[in-house]
Design a protein around this motif. Structure first.
Motif, PDB file in Angstrom:
ATOM      1  N   GLY A   1      36.528  15.839  45.772  1.00 48.15           N
ATOM      2  CA  GLY A   1      37.468  14.976  45.074  1.00 48.15           C
ATOM      3  C   GLY A   1      37.177  14.972  43.595  1.00 48.15           C
ATOM      4  N   PRO A   2      38.085  14.444  42.807  1.00 54.14           N
ATOM      5  CA  PRO A   2      37.841  14.370  41.371  1.00 54.14           C
ATOM      6  C   PRO A   2      36.684  13.441  41.027  1.00 54.14           C
ATOM      7  CG  PRO A   2      39.918  13.290  41.972  1.00 54.14           C
ATOM      8  CD  PRO A   2      39.386  13.933  43.203  1.00 54.14           C
ATOM      9  N   SER A   3      36.262  12.629  42.010  1.00 54.53           N
ATOM     10  CA  SER A   3      35.190  11.696  41.708  1.00 54.53           C
ATOM     11  C   SER A   3      33.825  12.370  41.746  1.00 54.53           C
ATOM     12  CB  SER A   3      35.206  10.547  42.701  1.00 54.53           C
ATOM     13  OG  SER A   3      34.862  11.032  43.982  1.00 54.53           O
ATOM     14  N   ALA A   4      33.733  13.574  42.349  1.00 54.06           N
ATOM     15  CA  ALA A   4      32.432  14.224  42.414  1.00 54.06           C
ATOM     16  C   ALA A   4      32.009  14.647  41.020  1.00 54.06           C
ATOM     17  CB  ALA A   4      32.506  15.443  43.328  1.00 54.06           C
ATOM     18  N   PRO A   5      30.822  14.220  40.584  1.00 52.73           N
ATOM     19  CA  PRO A   5      30.371  14.619  39.247  1.00 52.73           C
ATOM     20  C   PRO A   5      30.062  16.110  39.214  1.00 52.73           C
ATOM     21  CG  PRO A   5      28.631  13.459  40.390  1.00 52.73           C
ATOM     22  CD  PRO A   5      29.833  13.402  41.284  1.00 52.73           C
ATOM     23  N   THR A   6      30.228  16.704  38.066  1.00 55.89           N
ATOM     24  CA  THR A   6      29.923  18.122  37.925  1.00 55.89           C
ATOM     25  C   THR A   6      28.416  18.334  37.915  1.00 55.89           C
ATOM     26  OG1 THR A   6      29.883  17.915  35.548  1.00 55.89           O
ATOM     27  CG2 THR A   6      31.988  18.496  36.545  1.00 55.89           C
ATOM     28  N   TYR A   7      28.022  19.597  38.045  1.00 57.47           N
ATOM     29  CA  TYR A   7      26.608  19.931  37.935  1.00 57.47           C
ATOM     30  C   TYR A   7      26.066  19.480  36.596  1.00 57.47           C
ATOM     31  CZ  TYR A   7      22.473  22.900  37.357  1.00 57.47           C
ATOM     32  OH  TYR A   7      21.212  23.370  37.104  1.00 57.47           O
TER      33      TYR A   7
ATOM     34  N   MET B   1      18.164  25.020  61.674  1.00 59.66           N
ATOM     35  CA  MET B   1      19.094  25.501  60.623  1.00 59.66           C
ATOM     36  C   MET B   1      20.239  24.514  60.470  1.00 59.66           C
ATOM     37  SD  MET B   1      18.363  28.331  59.109  1.00 59.66           S
ATOM     38  CE  MET B   1      16.601  28.101  59.063  1.00 59.66           C
ATOM     39  N   PRO B   2      20.559  24.131  59.263  1.00 60.15           N
ATOM     40  CA  PRO B   2      21.648  23.186  59.090  1.00 60.15           C
ATOM     41  C   PRO B   2      22.983  23.825  59.447  1.00 60.15           C
ATOM     42  CG  PRO B   2      20.752  23.878  56.990  1.00 60.15           C
ATOM     43  CD  PRO B   2      19.909  24.512  58.041  1.00 60.15           C
ATOM     44  N   LYS B   3      23.688  23.164  60.352  1.00 62.44           N
ATOM     45  CA  LYS B   3      25.045  23.624  60.684  1.00 62.44           C
ATOM     46  C   LYS B   3      26.003  22.861  59.770  1.00 62.44           C
ATOM     47  CE  LYS B   3      23.900  22.637  64.991  1.00 62.44           C
ATOM     48  NZ  LYS B   3      22.493  22.863  65.274  1.00 62.44           N
ATOM     49  N   ALA B   4      27.143  22.468  60.334  1.00 61.01           N
ATOM     50  CA  ALA B   4      28.072  21.703  59.516  1.00 61.01           C
ATOM     51  C   ALA B   4      27.390  20.427  59.049  1.00 61.01           C
ATOM     52  CB  ALA B   4      29.305  21.368  60.330  1.00 61.01           C
ATOM     53  N   THR B   5      27.536  20.130  57.805  1.00 60.05           N
ATOM     54  CA  THR B   5      26.851  18.961  57.283  1.00 60.05           C
ATOM     55  C   THR B   5      27.525  17.692  57.778  1.00 60.05           C
ATOM     56  OG1 THR B   5      26.276  17.748  55.311  1.00 60.05           O
ATOM     57  CG2 THR B   5      28.198  19.144  55.170  1.00 60.05           C
ATOM     58  N   THR B   6      26.695  16.691  58.005  1.00 56.50           N
ATOM     59  CA  THR B   6      27.264  15.419  58.419  1.00 56.50           C
ATOM     60  C   THR B   6      27.201  14.412  57.277  1.00 56.50           C
ATOM     61  OG1 THR B   6      25.110  14.864  59.301  1.00 56.50           O
ATOM     62  CG2 THR B   6      26.732  15.675  60.865  1.00 56.50           C
ATOM     63  N   ALA B   7      26.802  14.871  56.126  1.00 56.77           N
ATOM     64  CA  ALA B   7      26.737  13.951  54.997  1.00 56.77           C
ATOM     65  C   ALA B   7      28.132  13.431  54.690  1.00 56.77           C
ATOM     66  CB  ALA B   7      26.165  14.652  53.786  1.00 56.77           C
ATOM     67  N   GLY B   8      28.224  12.161  54.571  1.00 54.42           N
ATOM     68  CA  GLY B   8      29.553  11.582  54.372  1.00 54.42           C
ATOM     69  C   GLY B   8      29.994  11.636  52.933  1.00 54.42           C
ATOM     70  N   SER B   9      29.063  11.442  52.034  1.00 55.04           N
ATOM     71  CA  SER B   9      29.454  11.346  50.644  1.00 55.04           C
ATOM     72  C   SER B   9      29.639  12.737  50.041  1.00 55.04           C
ATOM     73  CB  SER B   9      28.366  10.603  49.876  1.00 55.04           C
ATOM     74  OG  SER B   9      28.487  10.877  48.512  1.00 55.04           O
ATOM     75  N   LEU B  10      30.614  12.863  49.203  1.00 51.78           N
ATOM     76  CA  LEU B  10      30.840  14.145  48.540  1.00 51.78           C
ATOM     77  C   LEU B  10      30.532  14.008  47.077  1.00 51.78           C
ATOM     78  CD1 LEU B  10      33.858  15.887  50.108  1.00 51.78           C
ATOM     79  CD2 LEU B  10      31.526  16.643  49.842  1.00 51.78           C
ATOM     80  N   SER B  11      29.324  13.626  46.802  1.00 47.97           N
ATOM     81  CA  SER B  11      29.008  13.275  45.426  1.00 47.97           C
ATOM     82  C   SER B  11      28.419  14.444  44.669  1.00 47.97           C
ATOM     83  CB  SER B  11      28.045  12.104  45.423  1.00 47.97           C
ATOM     84  OG  SER B  11      27.050  12.348  46.373  1.00 47.97           O
ATOM     85  N   THR B  12      28.560  15.656  45.201  1.00 48.78           N
ATOM     86  CA  THR B  12      28.119  16.820  44.440  1.00 48.78           C
ATOM     87  C   THR B  12      29.224  17.865  44.466  1.00 48.78           C
ATOM     88  OG1 THR B  12      27.058  17.592  46.444  1.00 48.78           O
ATOM     89  CG2 THR B  12      25.640  16.624  44.777  1.00 48.78           C
TER      90      THR B  12
END
Ligand code: ZN
Lengths: 254, 67
Positions: free
Chosen positions: A6-12, B1-12
């Motif tokens: 999403g647009p909320s994800a900060p860039t590297y 080995m990590p398969k599909a990630t279950t991390a909820g946040s998409l902060s990267t």
């Protein structure tokens, strides 16, 4: 992968900036710790060395003592430069690791992800090398072995990181909680034991060096590194937690 | 080995080839700084022993092998 960025994800770049900042703060606080508790031990170690060299070569050789390149006061200021730069560099590497590994860390919490990475780094980069090659104060090592000591040290840092990685991989193969814990410990210990066995032992501290000074120096060195990684993890966690305001869809998708 | 990630946040950001190359360059630069602080013996750098001596206390207290 069902989730998209999403647009909320900060860039590297944004994450890197936070890592550098957290690293600078961590480095300066580690420097403050080292200055307060470590410098008296460094001074004492240098005094021990000087007393030994005076006793070995009396009289005229004291005049032959060369002027130091950097005065002791300069070195005490340089301490903050060293820990500050070291903190910045580690902060940058930490933020890069966080960026690349974040989606593989199975936690929805960014803060917890930052803490676990910092904990892993403390264990792998500090704890494992510390036990095999405990740090020495100035005036103790043999300059002739510096290359061998440096290579061995770097090797044990890599082995420490591999051990942490092995623990994570091993625990993910197991279905139940207690088996995951046991697999993690087993994977970690196997790598560490092999690494410790393969790398050479180094013990260059002269028997005349005061043992209590040696151990109090080693403890403050450990404390300096613990402060560095703890503050780095906490500060980076605080900085990533504060930033992207999560969009409602992202939260729903979680 | 990590398969599909279950991390909820998409902060990267998603890991792309471009990100990997940038990350590689950044890590190389950071390792250069680490080298200057912790491992430079004065032989390679043009600073002679000055930087080594200036940051000597830090080097020892950060647990890095030295003279
Ligand atoms: Zn040195």
């Amino acid at each position: 992968m069902p989730l998209s960025t999403g647009p909320s994800a900060p860039t590297y770049g944004a994450l890197l900036l936070r890592g550098l900042l957290a690293g600078l703060v961590a480095g300066l606080l580690a420097g403050l710790f080292a200055f307060t508790f470590g410098e008296p031990k460094v001074d004492a170690a240098i005094a021990v060395e000087e007393a030994a060299s005076q006793a070995a070569l009396p009289a005229e050789s004291s005049a032959a003592q060369e002027e130091p390149l950097v005065s002791r006061d300069g070195q005490k200021g340089g301490l903050f430069l060293a820990t500050g730069l070291y903190g910045i560099a580690l902060g940058g590497i930490f933020a890069t690791g966080y960026t690349l590994l974040r989606r593989r860390l199975r936690t929805p919490s960014d803060v917890r992800a930052a803490w676990s990475l910092a904990g892993a780094a403390l264990l792998g980069i500090v704890g494992i090398p510390y036990v095999k090659y405990p740090p020495n104060p100035p005036a103790v090592g043999d300059p002739g072995t510096i290359n061998q000591r440096t290579i061995s040290y770097l090797a044990i840092v890599v082995i420490g990181l591999v051990a942490v990685w092995a623990a994570v991989v091993a625990q993910r193969t197991q279905p139940t909680e207690w088996r995951r814990g046991a697999a993690a410990v087993l994977g970690f210990v196997v790598v560490v034991v092999i690494g410790y066995a393969l790398l050479p032992n180094i013990n260059e501290v002269p028997s005349t060096f005061p043992p209590d000074l040696l151990w109090s120096f080693r403890l403050t060195s450990l404390g300096t590194q613990v402060v560095l990684w703890t503050v780095l993890g906490l500060a980076f966690g605080a900085l990533v937690a504060r930033t992207p305001a999560p969009r409602p869809e992202t939260v729903a998708a979680a | 080995m990590p398969k599909a990630t279950t991390a909820g946040s998409l902060s990267t950001p998603a890991v792309s080839a471009r990100l990997l190359w940038t990350a590689l360059a950044v890590v190389a630069l950071m390792l250069l700084v680490t080298y200057l602080v912790a491992f430079d013996q004065g032989a390679v750098s043009r600073s002679g022993m000055y930087l080594h001596e200036l940051m000597h206390d830090g080097r020892h207290l950060l647990g890095v092998p030295c003279h």
